[in-house]
Design a protein around this motif. Structure first.
Motif, PDB file in Angstrom:
ATOM      1  N   UNK A 107       0.829  -1.209   0.000  1.00 38.26           N
ATOM      2  CA  UNK A 107       0.000   0.000   0.000  1.00 38.26           C
ATOM      3  C   UNK A 107       0.861   1.254   0.000  1.00 38.26           C
ATOM      4  N   UNK A 108       1.898   1.280   0.837  1.00 35.03           N
ATOM      5  CA  UNK A 108       2.764   2.466   0.878  1.00 35.03           C
ATOM      6  C   UNK A 108       3.689   2.544  -0.327  1.00 35.03           C
ATOM      7  N   UNK A 109       4.103   1.403  -0.881  1.00 37.91           N
ATOM      8  CA  UNK A 109       4.880   1.442  -2.124  1.00 37.91           C
ATOM      9  C   UNK A 109       4.058   2.056  -3.249  1.00 37.91           C
ATOM     10  N   UNK A 110       2.788   1.675  -3.351  1.00 33.28           N
ATOM     11  CA  UNK A 110       1.923   2.217  -4.405  1.00 33.28           C
ATOM     12  C   UNK A 110       1.732   3.708  -4.231  1.00 33.28           C
ATOM     13  N   UNK A 111       1.578   4.167  -2.995  1.00 34.97           N
ATOM     14  CA  UNK A 111       1.461   5.601  -2.745  1.00 34.97           C
ATOM     15  C   UNK A 111       2.769   6.318  -3.062  1.00 34.97           C
ATOM     16  N   UNK A 112       3.890   5.697  -2.723  1.00 35.61           N
ATOM     17  CA  UNK A 112       5.187   6.347  -2.934  1.00 35.61           C
ATOM     18  C   UNK A 112       5.460   6.597  -4.412  1.00 35.61           C
ATOM     19  N   UNK A 113       5.213   5.611  -5.262  1.00 33.99           N
ATOM     20  CA  UNK A 113       5.451   5.808  -6.688  1.00 33.99           C
ATOM     21  C   UNK A 113       4.417   6.748  -7.288  1.00 33.99           C
TER      22      UNK A 113
END
Length: 924
Positions: free
Chosen positions: A607-613
Motif C-alpha cells: 500500500x505504501x509502495x503504491x502511494x510512494x510511486x
C-alpha cells in the motif's frame, strides 16, 4: 436529536462497519456508467479525426474528432512537455455546458516544448525532442514512441467512450426521435443510452441520485507495449503489481470512501484516489496520469503475474512474452479526457516525470519523522502527560502525542473539552518543554449546533455544500447532524484557514500538528458512507465531478492556516486520510483503519509502495492495527517494520486495550524499544532522503524494480522495499518465523549484483538470488548497499529535536571497486530558512583509500554544532595501520583505529565540524 439516539446511531454504525459489508459499496454492475463503458465492444472504434481540421501551433496541435455513430464532435489537443512527456485532452467541441476539468492537482503549468508536425490522410505525427506521437485518423488512436520504441497506445483496444451532454427527451419528443431513427435507418448508441436504467437517475440502497446532466462518462484504454507488470492507482489493499481484472471480477475502483477494517486482497475503493499507473518491463517504464476527480474504475488486462503455469511454459519455449501487452482501461463518471503520458524510460525517470507535474513532497520538520504515539482517545491532560513521562521512564524515544475527537467540546472543532482538558495551552507547553509536540484532529464535518460559532458563520454566510435544491446539505458523522464546508470556494477555504490563527484559536500553538480525518468526506447516513453526488459546489459543479478532490481541498486550507499561524516560519505537519494527486504538497498519509492481523501488517508495504510511486512518499500504517488487540509478537514485528517506513505512528480504536509499549511483557517492551531507538539512530539519513525527495521528487520508499529494472524476479516483489537507493529492508511479517527469504537483485538481469552488508553485524553478501536469513525476536533483515555512505546518530535521546546538535557517525559500505558515496543534509529542522540558503548539503566519497567531504551547494551555509564522531568502514580487505585527517586549512591529525574485525573497523573521533567546507581522512 437526543444524545441517546445519536449514541445509538453511532453504535449501530460501528457494529456494521467492523466487518466490511460489501453490499454497502457499489460494484461496477451497480454503477451504470461503469457497466456501460466496460461493456463497450467495438470491432472498430467509431471515433475518427475529421479531415482538414488539423491546426498546428508552436507547442501543440488540435484536431476535431467525430463519433461516426451519432456525428457528435470533440476536440483533441496534444502537446509536448519538457522531460519525455506528452499531454492530450479530448473534450466536446460545443457542449451544452462546460464539463469539469481538474485544476487543483498540478503544482504549476507544465513547461511545454516545441513540436514538429507531419501529416497524411491516414496519420498525424507530432514530434517533440526524441519522442513522437503518431495519431491514426480512422479509427482514432495515438501511438506514443520513446525515441523509436512504441511504448504506449491510447485506444488500441477500441474502448474509447465519450458520453456527450444532452437534453433529456420526454414523452412525444422521445417517441418522435425514435421514429426518426427507424425512418432514417440510423442507430445512435448514445441515444439508446436514453432508455438504459441509471442514465438519468439511479438508486442505491435507498439513496436517490437525480443525475440532472444525464450520462456523462468518459473512458479510454491504454496499452503498455514494453511492459510485463502494471502498478500504481492507489489506494487499494492489494498487491503492488496489479492483477488482471478483465473476466476476473470488478475493476480497481478509485472513489474516496470511509471503509472500516477494510478487506485485504481487494480492488475495492479506499480513502484515497491517485489516478496514475505505470507499466514496467525489461525494455523500459511508462506511465499514464488520468487527471480526473470523479469516480473512476480501471480494468487491467494481460499482466504477466496472472499467467498460468502452462502459459508461462509456452511463452518460455517460444521465447516470447505475453501475446497481448498489458493494458489499462480507465472509466470515469464525468469530466473530460485529460491525460499525461510519461515515457520514462526508467522507473525513476517516470516517477520524476509525474512528480514534476503534481509537485514534490515538502521537507517536514524533524519531529514529524520521529515516532508518534496516538489512540482514540487519550482521556485527559493527566493521561497525556503520564504517557509522555512513561516514555522517559522506560527510555523510549517519542516525539508527538496525539489527540482524537474526544478532546473537543462535544465534537465541535477549534474548541476544547475543558472538563478533560482545562489547561490545553499549558499542556502543550509542557510537552514542548520536554522536546515533544502535540497533534490533534480537525475533521471537515461541522456540528449543526446553534451555540457553535463555526456552524453559525457557515450558515449565515452560505459556506456549506448545497443540496440540488440549494439548501445546506445535512449528513451524519461523529457530532450527529453535521454539514460540510465547500472548500472549493476560495472565500470559504480562507475562512476555514483563518480558524487556525492564534488570534482566533487561542488554545493552540504555532507548533501543533493537525490531523485531517474523515475527509473523503465520510457521511454515515449517505450512499456508500459518503456524500450525495448531486450535491452542489462552488461554480455550480456537482459533487460527482469533484468527489475525489474534496479532502485535498481541505488540506489546502489547513496548510494555508498553519503557514499563516506561524507567520510563514514553520513547516506545517498535517496527516490526512483522503488523498488525490498532489496531496504530498500538503500532508502525510496513512493507510487508514487497518486491523491487528498479520495480513494487515503485510499489506502495509504494497500500500505504501503504491502511494510512494504515486508521489506520496510520507506514508505509514497504524502500528499494531487500528482495530483489535495485537498479540505481543505481531505488535513488536509491526514496530520493527514501521521503524523503516517514512511515517511512524502507533494508533488504536477506542474499544481496544491500552497498548503503550510498557503494558506488554518486558521482553516485548525491550524489542519495541530497540526498534524505535534504531529508527532514531537513522534520523540523519531519514532527514537527508526527505530533503532529496523535495529536491528531486524521487520516492523515499521504493520498490526493488526502481533500482533493479532489468531483474524480472523483482517486478512483483512487495515483501521487500528500499529506502532511497541505499537500504534494502525485508521485514519479518509471519508469526513464529525463525527464517525469512531475502532476495538480492541483479543489476543487468544476470548473475552480477551489488554487494550488501547487514546493518547489525556488517556481514557481507555478494551474490544474486534468495538467501534464507535467520531471525530472532530482535532481528529484521536490513542491508546497506555497497557503494553507499549513510549518516547516523548513535546518541539516542527522548526526542528527535533534542538530537539536533549531536555528532554524526558515517557508515561507509564499499562496493567491489572499494568505492562509496553518500550525502548529509543539515538545517534547523523546523523552519523555511533552508529555502533562503540556510543549510548544509554535503557529499562524502571514499575512493583510493581516502574519505573526503565537500559542500554540494557552496552558496548555502548553516551554523551547526554537529561534528563527526566516528567513521565505520565496511568491506575493506585489510585494516589500515593509521588514518590521517586533513582539513581545509591543511591541518593534519592522526586518528585512532578501533573495533577492527573481519568485516569492519572504526575510525574514532575525527572531531571535524560538519561546517568544514572540505576535509579528508587518508588510510595508510
Amino acid at each position: 436529536m437526543s444524545r441517546r439516539l445519536c449514541l445509538l446511531i453511532f453504535t449501530l454504525f460501528i457494529i456494521n462497519a467492523l466487518a466490511v459489508d460489501k453490499n454497502n459499496f457499489k460494484t461496477c454492475e451497480q454503477a451504470s456508467f461503469c457497466k456501460r463503458s466496460r461493456n463497450v465492444n467495438y470491432e472498430k472504434s467509431p471515433y475518427e479525426i475529421v479531415p482538414n481540421t488539423l491546426n498546428i501551433n508552436a507547442n501543440y496541435i488540435t484536431a476535431d474528432i467525430v463519433n461516426k455513430e451519432n456525428g457528435h464532435l470533440f476536440v483533441l489537443k496534444l502537446e509536448g512537455i519538457k522531460g519525455n512527456t506528452f499531454h492530450f485532452e479530448i473534450d466536446e467541441k460545443t457542449p451544452l455546458k462546460p464539463r469539469y476539468r481538474v485544476v487543483d492537482a498540478l503544482q504549476k503549468e507544465p513547461t511545454y516544448e516545441a513540436v514538429k508536425v507531419s501529416s497524411s490522410t491516414s496519420d498525424i505525427t507530432v514530434t517533440c525532442g526524441e519522442n513522437k506521437a503518431v495519431i491514426s485518423t480512422a479509427p482514432f488512436k495515438i501511438d506514443f514512441y520513446q525515441k523509436d520504441v512504441l511504448s504506449v497506445t491510447a485506444n488500441s483496444k477500441a474502448k474509447m467512450h465519450f458520453e456527450h451532454l444532452r437534453k433529456k427527451l420526454e414523452g412525444e419528443q422521445h417517441q418522435q426521435n425514435n421514429e426518426n431513427e427507424e425512418k432514417d435507418n440510423v442507430v445512435d448508441n448514445n441515444q439508446q443510452i436514453q432508455d438504459e436504467p441509471g442514465t438519468w437517475e439511479e438508486n442505491f440502497k435507498g439513496h436517490h441520485d437525480t443525475k440532472p446532466n444525464g450520462p456523462t462518462a468518459v473512458a479510454l484504454d491504454f496499452t503498455f507495449h514494453q511492459s510485463n507488470v502494471l502498478f500504481g492507482i492507489p489506494e487499494h489493499a492489494d498487491s503492488f503489481a496489479l492483477k488482471t481484472t478483465v473476466g476476473n471480477g470488478d475493476p480497481y475502483r478509485l472513489y474516496n470512501l470511509d471503509v472500516f477494517e477494510y478487506e485485504l486482497n481487494s480492488r475495492m475503493a479506499l480513502y484515497g484516489s491517485v489516478p496514475v499507473i505505470y507499466g514496467h518491463g525489461e525494455k523500459g517504464t511508462t506511465g499514464i496520469f488520468w487527471q480526473n476527480a470523479a469516480e473512476t474504475w480501471i480494468d487491467i488486462a494481460g499482466t504477466s503475474n496472472e499467467q498460468n503455469v502452462m502459459e508461462s511454459i509456452v511463452n518460455f519455449v517460444a521465447g516470447s512474452r505475453n501475446q497481448d501487452a498489458p493494458s489499462a482501461h480507465f472509466i470515469s463518471e464525468s469530466g473530460i479526457m485529460d491525460v499525461f503520458v510519461l515515457l520514462g524510460p526508467t522507473p525513476n525517470e517516470a516517477f520524476k516525470q509525474y512528480t514534476d507535474l503534481i509537485g514534490h513532497g515538502n521537507l517536514p520538520q524533524m519531529f514529524a519523522i520521529g515516532y508518534h504515539q496516538c489512540r482514540w482517545n487519550y482521556n485527559d491532560e493527566q493521561d497525556v502527560m503520564s504517557v509522555a513521562h512513561k516514555f522517559d521512564e522506560h527510555d523510549i524515544p517519542m516525539d508527538t502525542m496525539w489527540l482524537d475527537i474526544e478532546y473537543t467540546d462535544s465534537k465541535k472543532y477549534f474548541t476544547w473539552d475543558h472538563q478533560k482538558f482545562p489547561h490545553p495551552v499549558e499542556m502543550i507547553k509542557n510537552l514542548t518543554d520536554m522536546g515533544r509536540h502535540l497533534t490533534f484532529i480537525i475533521d471537515p464535518h461541522i456540528k449543526r449546533d446553534s451555540g457553535y460559532f463555526f456552524h453559525n458563520d457557515c450558515t449565515d454566510r452560505g459556506y456549506y455544500i448545497k443540496t440540488k435544491e440549494g439548501k445546506d446539505y445535512e449528513g451524519w458523522c461523529w457530532p450527529g447532524s453535521a454539514s460540510y464546508p465547500d472548500f472549493f470556494n476560495p472565500e470559504i477555504r480562507k475562512y476555514y484557514a483563518d480558524q487556525y490563527l492564534m488570534e482566533n484559536f487561542h488554545e493552540n500553538s504555532p507548533e501543533t500538528g493537525i490531523w485531517n480525518d474523515m475527509n473523503e468526506p465520510s457521511v454515515f447516513n449517505g450512499p456508500e458512507i459518503t456524500m450525495l453526488k448531486d450535491n452542489l459546489h462552488y461554480g455550480g459543479w456537482e459533487h460527482r465531478d469533484v468527489h475525489n478532490l474534496y479532502g485535498q481541498m481541505q488540506l489546502v486550507g489547513t496548510f494555508d492556516g498553519l503557514i499563516r499561524r506561524s507567520q510563514n516560519q514553520l513547516r506545517p505537519f498535517i496527516l490526512t486520510r483522503a488523498h488525490f494527486s498532489g496531496t504530498q504538497r500538503y500532508a502525510a498519509v496513512w493507510t487508514g483503519d487497518n486491523a491487528a492481523e498479520w495480513g494487515h501488517l503485510e499489506a502495509a508495504i504494497p500500500m505504501c509502495l503504491s502511494l510512494s510511486v504515486a508521489g506520496i512518499s510520507f506514508c505509514g500504517s497504524d502500528v499494531g492495527g487500528f482495530f483489535g488487540n495485537p498479540e505481543a509478537e505481531l505488535f513488536s514485528r509491526w514496530y520493527q517494520t514501521s521503524a523503516f517506513m517514512p511515517f511512524f505512528r502507533s494508533h488504536a480504536h477506542i474499544d481496544t486495550k491500552r497498548r503503550e509499549p510498557w503494558l506488554f511483557p518486558e521482553e516485548t517492551k525491550l524489542i519495541i524499544r530497540d526498534a524505535i531507538r534504531k529508527r532514531y539512530s537513522f534520523l540523519p539519513f531519514w532527514y537527508t532522503i526527505f530533503y532529496e525527495h523535495e529536491r528531486t521528487g524521487m520516492p523515499i520508499m521504493r520498490p526493488l524494480l526502481a533500482q533493479y529494472p532489468l531483474d524480472k524476479n523483482v517486478f512483483s516483489i512487495d515483501t521487500h522495499f528500499m529506502l532511497s537507493d541505499k537500504l534494502l529492508i525485508r521485514p519479518v511479517m509471519q508469526k513464529g518465523a525463525s527464517k525469512v527469504d531475502v532476495y538480492f537483485p541483479s543489476r543487468n538481469g544476470d548473475k552480477q549484483g551489488d554487494i550488501w552488508y547487514d546493518i547489525d553485524d556488517y556481514r557481507k553478501i555478494d551474490h544474486v538470488g534468495s538467501e534464507s536469513v535467520t531471525v530472532n525476536a530482535y532481528k529484521v533483515p536490513v542491508f546497506q548497499r555497497g557503494g553507499t555512505i549513510i549518516p547516523r546518530k548513535m546518541r539516542i535521546r527522548r526526542s528527535a529535536i533534542l538530537m539536533h546538535d549531536d555528532p554524526i557517525t558515517l557508515v561507509v559500505a564499499l562496493d567491489a571497486k572499494k568505492h562509496a558515496k553518500g550525502t548529509l543534509y543539515i538545517d534547523d529542522e523546523k523552519s523555511y530558512g533552508y529555502r533562503q540558503g540556510k543549510y548544509l548539503y554535503l557529499e562524502f566519497e571514499f575512493k583510493d583509500g581516502v574519505l573526503s567531504s565537500r559542500l554540494i551547494d557552496e552558496s548555502a551555509s548553516y551554523n551547526t554544532k554537529t561534528w563527526l564522531e566516528r567513521v565505520i568502514i565496511v568491506g575493506l580487505d585489510k585494516v589500515p595501520t593509521e588514518a590521517t585527517l586533513r582539513t581545509s586549512s591543511n591541518q593534519s591529525t592522526k586518528l585512532e583505529i578501533v573495533d577492527a574485525s573481519k568485516t569492519s573497523f572504526t575510525i574514532r573521533k575525527p572531531g571535524v565540524s560538519m561546517m568544514e567546507p572540505t576535509w579528508s581522512i587518508t588510510l595508510n
